[in-house]
Design a protein around this motif. Structure first.
Motif, PDB file in Angstrom:
ATOM      1  N   LEU A 277       0.832  -1.205   0.000  1.00 11.39           N
ATOM      2  CA  LEU A 277       0.000   0.000   0.000  1.00 11.39           C
ATOM      3  C   LEU A 277       0.868   1.256   0.000  1.00 11.39           C
ATOM      4  N   ALA A 278       1.960   1.223   0.774  1.00  9.05           N
ATOM      5  CA  ALA A 278       2.865   2.380   0.820  1.00  9.05           C
ATOM      6  C   ALA A 278       3.444   2.670  -0.557  1.00  9.05           C
ATOM      7  N   GLU A 279       3.767   1.610  -1.305  1.00  8.19           N
ATOM      8  CA  GLU A 279       4.283   1.801  -2.658  1.00  8.19           C
ATOM      9  C   GLU A 279       3.173   2.274  -3.602  1.00  8.19           C
ATOM     10  N   PHE A 280       1.993   1.685  -3.484  1.00  8.37           N
ATOM     11  CA  PHE A 280       0.891   2.026  -4.395  1.00  8.37           C
ATOM     12  C   PHE A 280       0.454   3.481  -4.231  1.00  8.37           C
ATOM     13  N   LEU A 281       0.348   3.952  -2.972  1.00 13.80           N
ATOM     14  CA  LEU A 281      -0.099   5.329  -2.751  1.00 13.80           C
ATOM     15  C   LEU A 281       1.015   6.339  -3.022  1.00 13.80           C
ATOM     16  N   THR A 282       2.248   5.867  -3.078  1.00 12.74           N
ATOM     17  CA  THR A 282       3.365   6.744  -3.441  1.00 12.74           C
ATOM     18  C   THR A 282       3.455   6.882  -4.952  1.00 12.74           C
ATOM     19  N   GLU A 283       3.268   5.742  -5.649  1.00 11.40           N
ATOM     20  CA  GLU A 283       3.325   5.719  -7.118  1.00 11.40           C
ATOM     21  C   GLU A 283       2.424   4.575  -7.582  1.00 11.40           C
ATOM     22  N   SER A 284       1.255   4.902  -8.114  1.00  5.19           N
ATOM     23  CA  SER A 284       0.209   3.901  -8.348  1.00  5.19           C
ATOM     24  C   SER A 284       0.722   2.640  -9.040  1.00  5.19           C
ATOM     25  N   TRP A 285       1.519   2.775 -10.084  1.00  2.00           N
ATOM     26  CA  TRP A 285       2.135   1.621 -10.730  1.00  2.00           C
ATOM     27  C   TRP A 285       3.347   2.105 -11.509  1.00  2.00           C
ATOM     28  N   ASN A 286       4.403   1.309 -11.553  1.00  3.67           N
ATOM     29  CA  ASN A 286       5.602   1.760 -12.256  1.00  3.67           C
ATOM     30  C   ASN A 286       6.289   0.585 -12.946  1.00  3.67           C
ATOM     31  N   THR A 287       7.216   0.904 -13.805  1.00  2.00           N
ATOM     32  CA  THR A 287       7.901  -0.125 -14.602  1.00  2.00           C
ATOM     33  C   THR A 287       8.784  -1.020 -13.740  1.00  2.00           C
ATOM     34  N   GLU A 288       9.313  -0.499 -12.637  1.00  2.00           N
ATOM     35  CA  GLU A 288      10.176  -1.316 -11.782  1.00  2.00           C
ATOM     36  C   GLU A 288       9.396  -2.466 -11.156  1.00  2.00           C
ATOM     37  N   SER A 289       8.219  -2.143 -10.599  1.00  2.00           N
ATOM     38  CA  SER A 289       7.390  -3.196 -10.020  1.00  2.00           C
ATOM     39  C   SER A 289       6.925  -4.177 -11.095  1.00  2.00           C
ATOM     40  N   GLU A 290       6.563  -3.651 -12.272  1.00  2.00           N
ATOM     41  CA  GLU A 290       6.127  -4.523 -13.365  1.00  2.00           C
ATOM     42  C   GLU A 290       7.253  -5.456 -13.801  1.00  2.00           C
ATOM     43  N   MET A 291       8.484  -4.941 -13.824  1.00  2.00           N
ATOM     44  CA  MET A 291       9.639  -5.754 -14.201  1.00  2.00           C
ATOM     45  C   MET A 291       9.829  -6.923 -13.226  1.00  2.00           C
ATOM     46  N   TRP A 292       9.678  -6.620 -11.931  1.00  2.00           N
ATOM     47  CA  TRP A 292       9.838  -7.669 -10.919  1.00  2.00           C
ATOM     48  C   TRP A 292       8.794  -8.768 -11.094  1.00  2.00           C
ATOM     49  N   ILE A 293       7.544  -8.387 -11.294  1.00  2.00           N
ATOM     50  CA  ILE A 293       6.468  -9.370 -11.421  1.00  2.00           C
ATOM     51  C   ILE A 293       6.661 -10.205 -12.685  1.00  2.00           C
ATOM     52  N   LYS A 294       7.013  -9.557 -13.800  1.00  2.00           N
ATOM     53  CA  LYS A 294       7.246 -10.293 -15.042  1.00  2.00           C
ATOM     54  C   LYS A 294       8.399 -11.280 -14.888  1.00  2.00           C
ATOM     55  N   ASP A 295       9.451 -10.841 -14.202  1.00  2.00           N
ATOM     56  CA  ASP A 295      10.615 -11.700 -13.999  1.00  2.00           C
ATOM     57  C   ASP A 295      10.253 -12.944 -13.180  1.00  2.00           C
ATOM     58  N   ILE A 296       9.404 -12.739 -12.141  1.00  2.00           N
ATOM     59  CA  ILE A 296       8.974 -13.869 -11.308  1.00  2.00           C
ATOM     60  C   ILE A 296       8.160 -14.861 -12.134  1.00  2.00           C
ATOM     61  N   VAL A 297       7.267 -14.333 -12.972  1.00  2.00           N
ATOM     62  CA  VAL A 297       6.406 -15.207 -13.784  1.00  2.00           C
ATOM     63  C   VAL A 297       7.227 -15.967 -14.826  1.00  2.00           C
ATOM     64  N   ILE A 298       8.142 -15.257 -15.491  1.00  2.00           N
ATOM     65  CA  ILE A 298       8.915 -15.873 -16.579  1.00  2.00           C
ATOM     66  C   ILE A 298       9.945 -16.860 -16.039  1.00  2.00           C
ATOM     67  N   ASN A 299      10.697 -16.437 -15.021  1.00  2.00           N
ATOM     68  CA  ASN A 299      11.794 -17.269 -14.534  1.00  2.00           C
ATOM     69  C   ASN A 299      11.415 -18.139 -13.338  1.00  2.00           C
ATOM     70  N   GLY A 300      10.402 -17.708 -12.580  1.00  2.00           N
ATOM     71  CA  GLY A 300       9.980 -18.511 -11.436  1.00  2.00           C
ATOM     72  C   GLY A 300       8.880 -19.477 -11.779  1.00  2.00           C
ATOM     73  N   LYS A 301       8.346 -19.356 -13.018  1.00  2.00           N
ATOM     74  CA  LYS A 301       7.302 -20.252 -13.532  1.00  2.00           C
ATOM     75  C   LYS A 301       5.941 -20.055 -12.872  1.00  2.00           C
ATOM     76  N   GLN A 302       5.879 -19.490 -11.657  1.00  2.00           N
ATOM     77  CA  GLN A 302       4.585 -19.255 -11.010  1.00  2.00           C
ATOM     78  C   GLN A 302       4.704 -18.097 -10.023  1.00  2.00           C
ATOM     79  N   LEU A 303       3.570 -17.486  -9.749  1.00  2.00           N
ATOM     80  CA  LEU A 303       3.550 -16.397  -8.780  1.00  2.00           C
ATOM     81  C   LEU A 303       3.602 -16.946  -7.359  1.00  2.00           C
ATOM     82  N   PRO A 304       4.278 -16.257  -6.445  1.00  2.00           N
ATOM     83  CA  PRO A 304       4.303 -16.702  -5.048  1.00  2.00           C
ATOM     84  C   PRO A 304       2.937 -16.511  -4.396  1.00  2.00           C
ATOM     85  N   THR A 305       2.665 -17.276  -3.352  1.00  2.00           N
ATOM     86  CA  THR A 305       1.431 -17.094  -2.584  1.00  2.00           C
ATOM     87  C   THR A 305       1.560 -15.851  -1.721  1.00  2.00           C
TER      88      THR A 305
END
Length: 357
Positions: A277-305
């Motif tokens: 929430l602290a990140e979202f209310l500071t900057e609603s969405w950004n490329t850095e967070s998107e990069m992390w999520i994409k990297d987890i999906v591509i290289n981690g094969k699945q999203l964490p719980t």
């Protein structure tokens, strides 16, 4: 909080009954100033005592303070004048100290603040000069290096450039966070500003070592924000807004003190929910967070719980979850009707009212 003696009881009642209008100064007192009768002070935990009685009232106020004074509580004396004790001219600061020690208080901390000003000038914020004096120069500097805004107490050293920036950005962040949570701070929030990360690492506000990767921290027990300026105003602004979200959550859910987490009726907020929430209310969405999520999906094969969102993943994963919740379930945002999300306030209202997180 301003306290009046028994002589001002009617005066205080008049202020309270007239919407905080000061009858002598003819100004409306700020909302964060409370006026109370002196009898209400007995059970109060005080951080600072400001004495502004007439010179004739020093004896009375000294004896009254003696009844509840705690060792080394800072007293600021605004009263001007001299007194004669044993045929010797004595400052009122010395007289106040002598009476307190006579009444059994050995460790007394008094600063004297003087300046060419009148009460009406101060009430109308007319610029003036002041002198701050204390036997311990460091205590006097604590008062000097202090900026107060409507909701925040900002402490700094050396110069106030970074502190002024914090004052402005904290003001800008307040409305955004307040609107999103539908919450106004009930307690003032101290912000301690360091001019470098090296100085920040030496802080004694937090009882832990601050590694290089920590850009700021919000201490839970007194809801104090501690932040360094690392040379980038963009990053500085981000940290200020981020830590203020934590301060709001602490004030809202934990009533401003982490000790309240022990209360069975209060639910501790999961790390991903808080940091995300602290990140979202500071900057609603950004490329850095998107990069992390994409990297987890591509290289981690699945999203964490959700339970696996710890450490740095709490920031990026939590950011992603809040972005999803708002975009998916906040119809006013998706339809472009509101700039500020409303679903966050509904979620936190539910959290504050139920034991089942």
């Amino acid at each position: 909080t301003i306290m009046g003696s028994v002589l001002e009881d009617d005066f205080i009642s008049s202020i309270k009954s007239n919407k905080s209008l000061h009858p002598s100064l003819n100004v409306i007192l700020p909302k964060n100033i409370k006026i109370e009768k002196f009898s209400a002070i007995a059970d109060t935990d005080l951080d600072l005592i400001v004495v502004a009685v007439s010179s004739a009232g020093i004896d009375w106020v000294s004896d009254e303070i003696s009844k509840f004074y705690k060792s080394n509580t800072h007293i600021i004396l605004l009263t001007k004048g001299l007194s004669i004790i044993n045929d010797q001219l004595t400052t009122l600061t010395e007289k106040l100290e002598m009476i307190l020690k006579k009444n059994g208080h050995k460790n007394v901390n008094i600063s004297s603040v003087k300046g060419p000003c009148l009460a009406s000038g101060l009430a109308n914020k007319i610029r003036t000069g002041t002198i701050i004096a204390n036997k311990n120069i460091k205590e006097a500097q604590k008062i000097q290096n202090f900026i107060q805004t409507e909701y925040f107490d900002i402490y700094y050293y050396d110069n106030d450039i970074n502190a002024q920036y914090v004052a402005q950005e904290s003001h800008n962040a307040y409305s955004n966070i307040s609107n999103a949570l539908n919450w106004n701070l009930k307690n003032r929030v101290p912000i301690i500003v360091y001019n470098s990360h090296n100085d920040f690492q030496q802080t004694n506000v937090i009882d832990m070592y601050m590694p290089e990767g920590v850009g700021g921290v919000t201490e839970l027990y007194k809801n104090r924000i501690v932040i360094p300026y690392d040379g980038s105003h963009e990053q500085f602004k981000h940290v200020i807004h981020h830590e203020l979200v934590h301060a709001f959550v602490n004030d809202y859910i934990y009533k401003g003190n982490a000790m309240n987490m022990q209360n069975e009726s209060i639910n501790p907020i999961p790390l991903w929910m808080n940091e995300g929430l602290a990140e979202f209310l500071t900057e609603s969405w950004n490329t850095e967070s998107e990069m992390w999520i994409k990297d987890i999906v591509i290289n981690g094969k699945q999203l964490p719980t959700l339970n696996e969102l710890n450490g740095y993943l709490a920031y990026r994963g939590g950011h992603s979850i809040w972005n999803f919740i708002v975009q998916k379930y906040d119809k006013n945002i998706s339809d472009g009707l509101n700039e500020s999300p409303t679903i966050i306030a509904k979620i936190f209202k539910s959290i504050s009212e139920t034991k089942d997180l």
